[in-house]
Write an enzyme that holds these catalytic residues in place. Sequence first.
Site, PDB file in Angstrom:
ATOM      1  N   ASP A 111     -11.409  -2.938   5.211  1.00  0.00           N
ATOM      2  CA  ASP A 111     -10.796  -2.942   3.886  1.00  0.00           C
ATOM      3  C   ASP A 111      -9.526  -3.772   3.833  1.00  0.00           C
ATOM      4  OD1 ASP A 111      -9.416  -1.160   5.520  1.00  0.00           O
ATOM      5  OD2 ASP A 111      -9.737   0.597   4.250  1.00  0.00           O
ATOM      6  N   ASP A 114      -3.365  -5.203   8.102  1.00  0.00           N
ATOM      7  CA  ASP A 114      -1.933  -4.901   7.990  1.00  0.00           C
ATOM      8  C   ASP A 114      -1.251  -5.367   9.290  1.00  0.00           C
ATOM      9  OD1 ASP A 114       0.534  -3.867   7.422  1.00  0.00           O
ATOM     10  OD2 ASP A 114      -0.075  -1.769   7.338  1.00  0.00           O
ATOM     11  N   LYS A 143      -2.308  -7.960   3.984  1.00  0.00           N
ATOM     12  CA  LYS A 143      -0.885  -7.816   3.650  1.00  0.00           C
ATOM     13  C   LYS A 143      -0.111  -8.986   4.239  1.00  0.00           C
ATOM     14  CE  LYS A 143      -0.700  -2.819   3.320  1.00  0.00           C
ATOM     15  NZ  LYS A 143      -0.091  -1.566   3.775  1.00  0.00           N
ATOM     16  N   PHE A 164       1.924   0.081   0.185  1.00  0.00           N
ATOM     17  CA  PHE A 164       0.797   0.943   0.508  1.00  0.00           C
ATOM     18  C   PHE A 164      -0.105   1.093  -0.708  1.00  0.00           C
ATOM     19  CE2 PHE A 164      -1.423   4.920   1.271  1.00  0.00           C
ATOM     20  CZ  PHE A 164      -1.899   4.697   2.559  1.00  0.00           C
ATOM     21  N   VAL A 165      -1.374   0.750  -0.555  1.00  0.00           N
ATOM     22  CA  VAL A 165      -2.300   0.766  -1.690  1.00  0.00           C
ATOM     23  C   VAL A 165      -3.455   1.744  -1.443  1.00  0.00           C
ATOM     24  CG1 VAL A 165      -1.761  -1.576  -2.466  1.00  0.00           C
ATOM     25  CG2 VAL A 165      -3.539  -1.244  -0.744  1.00  0.00           C
ATOM     26  N   ARG A 177     -10.296   7.295  -2.177  1.00  0.00           N
ATOM     27  CA  ARG A 177     -11.236   6.238  -1.814  1.00  0.00           C
ATOM     28  C   ARG A 177     -12.170   5.905  -2.971  1.00  0.00           C
ATOM     29  NH1 ARG A 177     -10.819   5.542   3.783  1.00  0.00           N
ATOM     30  NH2 ARG A 177     -10.505   7.418   5.010  1.00  0.00           N
TER      31      ARG A 177
HETATM   32  P1  IMP Z   1      -3.631  -2.327  10.851  1.00  0.00           P
HETATM   33  O1  IMP Z   1      -4.235  -1.863  12.134  1.00  0.00           O
HETATM   34  O2  IMP Z   1      -2.162  -2.034  10.780  1.00  0.00           O
HETATM   35  O3  IMP Z   1      -3.941  -3.768  10.518  1.00  0.00           O
HETATM   36  O4  IMP Z   1      -4.194  -1.427   9.719  1.00  0.00           O
HETATM   37  C1  IMP Z   1      -5.438  -1.513   9.281  1.00  0.00           C
HETATM   38  C2  IMP Z   1      -6.002  -0.164   8.886  1.00  0.00           C
HETATM   39  O5  IMP Z   1      -4.981   0.699   8.371  1.00  0.00           O
HETATM   40  C3  IMP Z   1      -6.996  -0.364   7.795  1.00  0.00           C
HETATM   41  O6  IMP Z   1      -8.283  -0.297   8.337  1.00  0.00           O
HETATM   42  C4  IMP Z   1      -6.720   0.797   6.858  1.00  0.00           C
HETATM   43  O7  IMP Z   1      -7.557   1.865   7.194  1.00  0.00           O
HETATM   44  C5  IMP Z   1      -5.330   1.220   7.124  1.00  0.00           C
HETATM   45  N1  IMP Z   1      -4.376   0.696   6.112  1.00  0.00           N
HETATM   46  C6  IMP Z   1      -3.512  -0.334   6.241  1.00  0.00           C
HETATM   47  N2  IMP Z   1      -2.791  -0.530   5.119  1.00  0.00           N
HETATM   48  C7  IMP Z   1      -3.221   0.399   4.245  1.00  0.00           C
HETATM   49  C8  IMP Z   1      -2.867   0.701   2.879  1.00  0.00           C
HETATM   50  O8  IMP Z   1      -2.016   0.069   2.242  1.00  0.00           O
HETATM   51  N3  IMP Z   1      -3.528   1.737   2.310  1.00  0.00           N
HETATM   52  C9  IMP Z   1      -4.490   2.460   2.967  1.00  0.00           C
HETATM   53  N4  IMP Z   1      -4.854   2.204   4.228  1.00  0.00           N
HETATM   54  C10 IMP Z   1      -4.235   1.187   4.864  1.00  0.00           C
HETATM   55 MG    MG Z   2      -9.476   1.559   7.895  1.00  0.00          MG
END
Ligand code: IMP
Ligand code: MG
Length: 194
Positions: A111, A114, A143, A164-165, A177
């Site tokens: 999805d 980040d 992001k 945060f979305v 969701r």
């Molecule tokens: P990362 O490992 O920090 O890149 O985060 C990725 C995972 O964190 C995604 O698969 C999402 O499940 C969750 N995530 C990151 N940002 C958001 C947000 O803004 N809202 C909800 N879930 C998020």
């Molecule tokens: Mg996820």
Amino acid sequence: MSLGPMGSESGNLDERLERILFDQGKIRECIAAMGERITADYAGGSLTIVAVLQGGVLFLADLIREIRLPLRMDSISVASYHGGTTSSGTVTFHQNHLPDVEGRDVIVLDDILDSGRTLAAIMERIREECRPRTLRSAVLLSKKVERAVLIEADYCGFEIGDEFVVGYGLDYGGDYRNLPMIGVLKREWIEGGI
Ligand code: IMP
Ligand code: MG
């Protein structure tokens, strides 16, 4: 009917959003364009899409219907947020079984990108343990932040700022969701936000 943080009625779930970033129409358009690109990039071939559960499920369902190629789907289950609004820094795999994609062209689909930890960990495990022929990634949202791990998705729908979305598969503590749009929660719906 659920009660809001102040004991008031919550009303429609959409009303918990302070701001809508992308409505259903925008999301549909964006995914149709991505599906067209993927169809062109893999023309003459076939694909396996591996969705990251649970956030990638809505994206998976909509994207595969925009890809005009023979296609299989699989999934992988991980957690990195553990219920909050910031990444925990550890990626936990929920299953020992990995997708059976040896020799296939694979796109991992999540999805949102980040810190990059989730996608990087999944890509690495699939590359090393599943031996696909090719491996790419697709995210609906990215992001614009400094990543903890240097990774960008091969296919990206929208870029957003560091906020945060929720909605369209993205959750806060397991909720939201099912919102058909993507938006930012009102502060009173985030624990400790007021
Ligand atoms: P990362 O490992 O920090 O890149 O985060 C990725 C995972 O964190 C995604 O698969 C999402 O499940 C969750 N995530 C990151 N940002 C958001 C947000 O803004 N809202 C909800 N879930 C998020
Ligand atoms: Mg996820």
